[in-house]
Scaffold this active site. Structure first.
Site, PDB file in Angstrom:
ATOM      1  N   TYR A  31       0.834  -1.205   0.000  1.00  0.00           N
ATOM      2  CA  TYR A  31       0.000   0.000   0.000  1.00  0.00           C
ATOM      3  C   TYR A  31       0.861   1.246   0.000  1.00  0.00           C
ATOM      4  O   TYR A  31       2.062   1.198   0.265  1.00  0.00           O
ATOM      5  CB  TYR A  31      -0.949   0.001   1.209  1.00  0.00           C
ATOM      6  CG  TYR A  31      -0.281   0.371   2.514  1.00  0.00           C
ATOM      7  CD1 TYR A  31      -0.434   1.640   3.063  1.00  0.00           C
ATOM      8  CD2 TYR A  31       0.503  -0.556   3.207  1.00  0.00           C
ATOM      9  CE1 TYR A  31       0.167   1.982   4.253  1.00  0.00           C
ATOM     10  CE2 TYR A  31       1.108  -0.228   4.404  1.00  0.00           C
ATOM     11  CZ  TYR A  31       0.941   1.037   4.930  1.00  0.00           C
ATOM     12  OH  TYR A  31       1.551   1.373   6.113  1.00  0.00           O
ATOM     13  N   ARG A  98      -7.085 -20.938  -1.410  1.00  0.00           N
ATOM     14  CA  ARG A  98      -6.131 -20.685  -0.331  1.00  0.00           C
ATOM     15  C   ARG A  98      -5.000 -21.712  -0.309  1.00  0.00           C
ATOM     16  O   ARG A  98      -5.212 -22.914  -0.129  1.00  0.00           O
ATOM     17  CB  ARG A  98      -6.850 -20.693   1.020  1.00  0.00           C
ATOM     18  CG  ARG A  98      -5.980 -20.145   2.144  1.00  0.00           C
ATOM     19  CD  ARG A  98      -6.723 -20.123   3.468  1.00  0.00           C
ATOM     20  NE  ARG A  98      -5.977 -19.382   4.471  1.00  0.00           N
ATOM     21  CZ  ARG A  98      -4.957 -19.871   5.170  1.00  0.00           C
ATOM     22  NH1 ARG A  98      -4.581 -21.124   4.969  1.00  0.00           N
ATOM     23  NH2 ARG A  98      -4.319 -19.127   6.058  1.00  0.00           N
ATOM     24  N   LYS A 144       6.603  -1.754   2.128  1.00  0.00           N
ATOM     25  CA  LYS A 144       5.355  -1.190   2.658  1.00  0.00           C
ATOM     26  C   LYS A 144       4.219  -2.183   2.384  1.00  0.00           C
ATOM     27  O   LYS A 144       3.372  -1.978   1.514  1.00  0.00           O
ATOM     28  CB  LYS A 144       5.076   0.179   2.039  1.00  0.00           C
ATOM     29  CG  LYS A 144       4.123   1.041   2.880  1.00  0.00           C
ATOM     30  CD  LYS A 144       4.137   2.461   2.388  1.00  0.00           C
ATOM     31  CE  LYS A 144       3.158   3.348   3.153  1.00  0.00           C
ATOM     32  NZ  LYS A 144       3.538   3.550   4.554  1.00  0.00           N
ATOM     33  N   GLU A 176      12.241   3.149  14.850  1.00  0.00           N
ATOM     34  CA  GLU A 176      11.353   4.199  14.347  1.00  0.00           C
ATOM     35  C   GLU A 176      10.072   4.182  15.169  1.00  0.00           C
ATOM     36  O   GLU A 176       9.982   3.485  16.183  1.00  0.00           O
ATOM     37  CB  GLU A 176      11.054   3.984  12.861  1.00  0.00           C
ATOM     38  CG  GLU A 176      10.419   2.642  12.542  1.00  0.00           C
ATOM     39  CD  GLU A 176      10.219   2.409  11.053  1.00  0.00           C
ATOM     40  OE1 GLU A 176      10.381   3.347  10.271  1.00  0.00           O
ATOM     41  OE2 GLU A 176       9.880   1.271  10.676  1.00  0.00           O
ATOM     42  N   LEU A 200      11.042   1.582   7.627  1.00  0.00           N
ATOM     43  CA  LEU A 200      10.468   2.006   6.352  1.00  0.00           C
ATOM     44  C   LEU A 200      11.090   3.351   5.992  1.00  0.00           C
ATOM     45  O   LEU A 200      11.053   4.287   6.803  1.00  0.00           O
ATOM     46  CB  LEU A 200       8.954   2.138   6.463  1.00  0.00           C
ATOM     47  CG  LEU A 200       8.253   2.590   5.177  1.00  0.00           C
ATOM     48  CD1 LEU A 200       8.282   1.485   4.128  1.00  0.00           C
ATOM     49  CD2 LEU A 200       6.827   3.019   5.464  1.00  0.00           C
TER      50      LEU A 200
END
Length: 281
Positions: A31, A98, A144, A176, A200
């Site tokens: 995302y 799945r 991400k 972070e 990130l």
């Protein structure tokens, strides 16, 4: 509210998630969140470059070319009539029976939507209180991805303890925040964790690194401990929503004088000036 589904703008009411979508069942997706200021996507090139990088790291094909995606996001923003907010973009590997390994044939699903968001001026002006907690996330947080449960648990802990953010500690080293990057200043030295697989590499972080090049501060992308962090003169976090936000307290320790520091204020001003320079009037 309408949403972007691959290359079509449709009503949110008509959108459904397939029960076997791998994003829904495995978190198998990526995302991005891009800030919108006065109808302008801030640092959109960097965000979409990171989307491409994340997709490559997960061997996830994107369902549309990046220039087409950008054009579609422009149409989505205009359709929403929102000029200050964010656009959220999510890509999953798609729906398939799945099974943990990648399916041989499946079509990725891209979804995006716009929502209104005002700048958190009070936090930026007065600073925030934070807590610390163990960094329990997986070892590829540079991607991400949709795997955010470790971040969610950290943020929830902060909220329960009256904090606005959780600062993460891995093996004694500050990495972070749960949804932010962290900077710390001592004298005229500015410290932040290097952009490796443990953090990130935030887009706002990258903007601040550029701003630091034109400041009095000397930048050090290096690791530091919690004890060292608590001795800093100034601490601030950066992310898409909070921009440059001062940290005035960590757990029970007051940072500096308990007010936003001089250099943090200067970086906020430089960020404001950058917005004025890049956003069409």
């Amino acid at each position: 509210m309408n949403i972007l589904l691959n290359n079509r703008i449709i009503s949110r009411e008509s959108f459904t998630v397939d029960l076997e979508d791998r994003g829904f069942q495995f978190g198998d997706g990526i995302y991005e969140v891009i800030r919108i200021y006065d109808g302008f996507f801030f640092e959109w090139e960097a965000h979409l470059e990171r989307l491409v990088r994340s997709a490559k790291e997960l061997m996830l094909p994107l369902p549309t070319a990046i220039h087409t995606l950008y054009q579609n996001l422009q149409l989505l923003m205009k359709d929403s009539k929102i000029t200050n907010g964010t656009v959220y973009i999510q890509v999953t590997r798609g729906a398939a029976p799945r099974f943990h390994a990648f399916p041989k044939e499946t079509e990725p699903t891209l979804v995006a939507y716009v929502r209104e968001m005002q700048r958190p001026l009070e936090q930026m002006r007065n600073g925030i209180k934070t807590i610390t907690t163990e960094d329990i996330r997986w070892l590829r947080v540079d991607i991400k991805s949709l795997n955010l449960l470790g971040n969610v648990l950290a943020k929830q802990k902060a909220v329960e303890q009256g904090g606005a953010e959780a600062i993460l500690i891995r093996d004694g080293i500050v990495t972070e925040g749960s949804s932010s990057n962290l900077f710390a200043i001592k004298g005229k030295q500015c410290f932040t964790h290097p952009a490796n697989h443990l953090i990130l590499n935030g887009i706002t972080r990258q903007v601040v690194l550029r701003l630091l090049n034109n400041s009095e501060l000397t930048l050090h992308e290096t690791s530091f401990t919690l004890d060292e962090l608590l001795e800093m003169d100034e601490v601030f976090i950066t992310n898409t929503g909070q921009e440059v936000c001062p940290v005035i307290q960590i757990d029970d320790s007051v940072i500096g004088k308990g007010t936003p520091g001089v250099y943090t204020r200067q970086l906020q001003s430089a960020f404001e000036a950058l917005l004025g320079a890049v956003i069409p009037s």
